[in-house]
Design an enzyme around this catalytic site. Structure first.
Site, PDB file in Angstrom:
ATOM      1  N   SER A  80       0.720  -0.919   0.289  1.00  0.00           N
ATOM      2  CA  SER A  80      -0.084  -0.387   0.318  1.00  0.00           C
ATOM      3  C   SER A  80       0.897   1.292  -0.392  1.00  0.00           C
ATOM      4  O   SER A  80       1.555   1.556   1.263  1.00  0.00           O
ATOM      5  CB  SER A  80      -1.109  -0.529   1.002  1.00  0.00           C
ATOM      6  OG  SER A  80      -1.531   1.509   1.174  1.00  0.00           O
ATOM      7  N   HIS A 112      -1.242  -1.303  -3.972  1.00  0.00           N
ATOM      8  CA  HIS A 112      -2.487  -1.147  -3.820  1.00  0.00           C
ATOM      9  C   HIS A 112      -2.141   0.557  -3.184  1.00  0.00           C
ATOM     10  O   HIS A 112      -1.740   1.068  -2.274  1.00  0.00           O
ATOM     11  CB  HIS A 112      -2.339  -1.783  -2.361  1.00  0.00           C
ATOM     12  CG  HIS A 112      -3.718  -1.684  -1.491  1.00  0.00           C
ATOM     13  ND1 HIS A 112      -4.872  -2.397  -1.555  1.00  0.00           N
ATOM     14  CD2 HIS A 112      -4.158  -1.117  -0.877  1.00  0.00           C
ATOM     15  CE1 HIS A 112      -6.014  -1.968  -0.894  1.00  0.00           C
ATOM     16  NE2 HIS A 112      -5.117  -1.234   0.384  1.00  0.00           N
ATOM     17  N   ASP A 122      -4.659   3.050  -1.655  1.00  0.00           N
ATOM     18  CA  ASP A 122      -5.647   3.855  -0.914  1.00  0.00           C
ATOM     19  C   ASP A 122      -6.945   4.459  -0.543  1.00  0.00           C
ATOM     20  O   ASP A 122      -5.701   6.169  -0.958  1.00  0.00           O
ATOM     21  CB  ASP A 122      -5.799   3.863   0.386  1.00  0.00           C
ATOM     22  CG  ASP A 122      -5.450   2.013   0.785  1.00  0.00           C
ATOM     23  OD1 ASP A 122      -6.059   1.292   0.630  1.00  0.00           O
ATOM     24  OD2 ASP A 122      -4.196   1.790   1.478  1.00  0.00           O
ATOM     25  N   MET A 131      -9.058   7.808  -0.099  1.00  0.00           N
ATOM     26  CA  MET A 131     -10.625   8.373   0.610  1.00  0.00           C
ATOM     27  C   MET A 131     -10.526   9.440   0.438  1.00  0.00           C
ATOM     28  O   MET A 131     -10.354  10.456   0.251  1.00  0.00           O
ATOM     29  CB  MET A 131      -9.679   8.015   1.975  1.00  0.00           C
ATOM     30  CG  MET A 131      -8.532   6.815   2.852  1.00  0.00           C
ATOM     31  SD  MET A 131      -8.493   7.156   3.949  1.00  0.00           S
ATOM     32  CE  MET A 131      -6.758   5.794   3.872  1.00  0.00           C
ATOM     33  N   HIS A 165      -8.039   0.966  -4.054  1.00  0.00           N
ATOM     34  CA  HIS A 165      -9.477   0.032  -3.190  1.00  0.00           C
ATOM     35  C   HIS A 165      -9.887   1.720  -3.169  1.00  0.00           C
ATOM     36  O   HIS A 165      -9.525   1.961  -1.979  1.00  0.00           O
ATOM     37  CB  HIS A 165      -8.691  -0.305  -1.573  1.00  0.00           C
ATOM     38  CG  HIS A 165      -9.285  -0.382  -0.683  1.00  0.00           C
ATOM     39  ND1 HIS A 165      -8.180  -0.283   0.511  1.00  0.00           N
ATOM     40  CD2 HIS A 165     -10.608  -0.401  -0.127  1.00  0.00           C
ATOM     41  CE1 HIS A 165      -9.533  -0.768   1.490  1.00  0.00           C
ATOM     42  NE2 HIS A 165     -10.576  -0.494   1.440  1.00  0.00           N
ATOM     43  N   MET A 170     -11.980   3.914  -0.259  1.00  0.00           N
ATOM     44  CA  MET A 170     -12.846   3.907   0.684  1.00  0.00           C
ATOM     45  C   MET A 170     -13.467   5.469   0.680  1.00  0.00           C
ATOM     46  O   MET A 170     -13.041   6.204   1.530  1.00  0.00           O
ATOM     47  CB  MET A 170     -11.738   3.864   1.852  1.00  0.00           C
ATOM     48  CG  MET A 170     -11.409   2.802   2.007  1.00  0.00           C
ATOM     49  SD  MET A 170      -9.539   2.648   2.855  1.00  0.00           S
ATOM     50  CE  MET A 170      -8.412   2.865   2.203  1.00  0.00           C
ATOM     51  N   MET A 174     -11.489  -6.219   5.756  1.00  0.00           N
ATOM     52  CA  MET A 174     -10.206  -5.187   6.303  1.00  0.00           C
ATOM     53  C   MET A 174      -9.996  -5.507   7.203  1.00  0.00           C
ATOM     54  O   MET A 174     -10.870  -6.160   8.799  1.00  0.00           O
ATOM     55  CB  MET A 174     -11.134  -3.955   6.539  1.00  0.00           C
ATOM     56  CG  MET A 174     -11.310  -3.222   5.027  1.00  0.00           C
ATOM     57  SD  MET A 174      -9.485  -2.734   4.373  1.00  0.00           S
ATOM     58  CE  MET A 174      -9.035  -1.729   6.177  1.00  0.00           C
ATOM     59  N   GLY A 221      -2.848   4.107   7.684  1.00  0.00           N
ATOM     60  CA  GLY A 221      -1.916   3.287   7.703  1.00  0.00           C
ATOM     61  C   GLY A 221      -1.573   3.020   9.392  1.00  0.00           C
ATOM     62  O   GLY A 221      -1.647   4.067   9.790  1.00  0.00           O
ATOM     63  N   ASP A 265      -6.488  -6.479   4.569  1.00  0.00           N
ATOM     64  CA  ASP A 265      -5.644  -5.020   4.395  1.00  0.00           C
ATOM     65  C   ASP A 265      -5.913  -4.862   5.940  1.00  0.00           C
ATOM     66  O   ASP A 265      -6.788  -4.501   6.323  1.00  0.00           O
ATOM     67  CB  ASP A 265      -6.077  -4.312   3.463  1.00  0.00           C
ATOM     68  CG  ASP A 265      -6.045  -3.022   3.569  1.00  0.00           C
ATOM     69  OD1 ASP A 265      -4.609  -3.187   3.630  1.00  0.00           O
ATOM     70  OD2 ASP A 265      -7.207  -2.258   2.299  1.00  0.00           O
TER      71      ASP A 265
HETATM   72  C1  DX5 Z   1      -6.171   1.794   5.789  1.00  0.00           C
HETATM   73  C2  DX5 Z   1      -5.716   0.911   4.506  1.00  0.00           C
HETATM   74  C3  DX5 Z   1      -5.026   0.110   4.208  1.00  0.00           C
HETATM   75  C4  DX5 Z   1      -3.280   0.382   5.319  1.00  0.00           C
HETATM   76  C5  DX5 Z   1      -2.909  -0.181   5.603  1.00  0.00           C
HETATM   77  O1  DX5 Z   1      -7.664   2.414   5.699  1.00  0.00           O
HETATM   78  O2  DX5 Z   1      -6.844   0.548   3.450  1.00  0.00           O
HETATM   79  O3  DX5 Z   1      -4.152  -0.255   2.767  1.00  0.00           O
HETATM   80  O4  DX5 Z   1      -3.220   2.110   4.223  1.00  0.00           O
HETATM   81  O5  DX5 Z   1      -1.948  -0.047   5.969  1.00  0.00           O
HETATM   82  P1  DX5 Z   1      -0.866  -1.047   7.070  1.00  0.00           P
HETATM   83  O6  DX5 Z   1      -0.267  -2.375   6.859  1.00  0.00           O
HETATM   84  O7  DX5 Z   1       0.079  -0.040   7.547  1.00  0.00           O
HETATM   85  O8  DX5 Z   1      -1.456  -1.358   8.216  1.00  0.00           O
HETATM   86 ZN    ZN Z   2      -6.268  -0.807   1.204  1.00  0.00          ZN
END
Ligand code: DX5
Ligand code: ZN
Length: 211
Positions: free
Chosen positions: A8, A33, A35, A37, A66, A68, A137, A144, A171
């Site tokens: 990610s 990956h 993310d 948001m 991904h 969100m 999840m 993260g 994840d």
């Molecule tokens: C959280 C994200 C994850 C996150 C993973 O909302 O979807 O992809 O970045 O990061 P780590 O591996 O640090 O938990």
């Molecule tokens: Zn993610």
């Protein structure tokens, strides 16, 4: 099946993203990956389609996006046009799950469906035959570097029991220490942010995450 590793880039330096894309390829990552948001579905903001499109110039890896975001149906087609190979959205974020799946497929990408730690598998069970991947999840999405919620991991085996050939992605909070248990429950695709980008040797971390 070979375990796939999808680092990610949430944990990477966005100002150096072209190099990050190249480094991940050299370090034998399988996917990247992304993310996305929106500050509504989750209490954080990251980036949109343009960022994915700009990264596309620097990598031939599978782009694993991904989302969100609230009402993902508004944007899925644009993420595919920007270069996403697989678009995963949250079942909690839309009232039109079947329509969103269709939009991603019609745009020409693979589609994943995701559940937050408090959402039971039953909510996505009706759609498992129509998607390419289910994302479990193991942290509350948004940030993260959180700790894996062990209770959520049992959903990996539950999804596999319903749909043995479906790719299951995990994840949130995955480390080289806890990845073994996720793989033994049936995880196929491992997402890892901090455990890849904070490691002294990215290639070694990716290797270790394969179990
Ligand atoms: C959280 C994200 C994850 C996150 C993973 O909302 O979807 O992809 O970045 O990061 P780590 O591996 O640090 O938990
Ligand atoms: Zn993610």
């Amino acid at each position: 099946m070979k375990t796939l590793i999808s680092p990610s880039i949430l944990s990477a330096d966005f100002s150096d993203i072209a190099n990050v894309c190249k480094q991940l390829q050299q370090a034998n990552a399988d996917w990247i990956h992304f993310d996305v948001m929106d500050g509504i579905f989750v209490p954080n903001l990251t980036f949109g389609m343009k960022f994915v499109k700009d990264c596309r110039k620097h990598s031939t890896l599978v782009f694993d996006v991904h989302l969100m975001i609230d009402r993902p149906e508004r944007y899925v087609t644009q993420f595919v046009q920007a270069g996403a190979d697989i678009v995963t959205f949250h079942v909690e974020a839309t009232s039109d799950v079947a329509g969103t799946i269709k939009l991603v497929k019609d745009a020409g990408a693979k589609v994943g469906i995701s559940i937050c730690p408090d959402t039971p598998v039953d909510v996505i069970a009706p759609y498992l035959n129509d998607v390419d991947m289910a994302l479990v999840m193991t942290v509350h999405p948004g940030f993260g570097g959180q700790k894996l919620i062990a209770d959520a991991t049992k959903k990996i085996a539950q999804i596999k029991s319903y749909s043995p050939n479906l790719l299951v992605q995990v994840d949130g909070g995955v480390t080289t220490q806890n990845v073994g248990s996720l793989l033994s429950l049936g995880a196929d695709v491992i997402v890892a942010g901090s455990s890849v980008f904070n490691a002294p040797d990215m290639a070694q971390a990716i290797k270790d995450l394969r179990g």
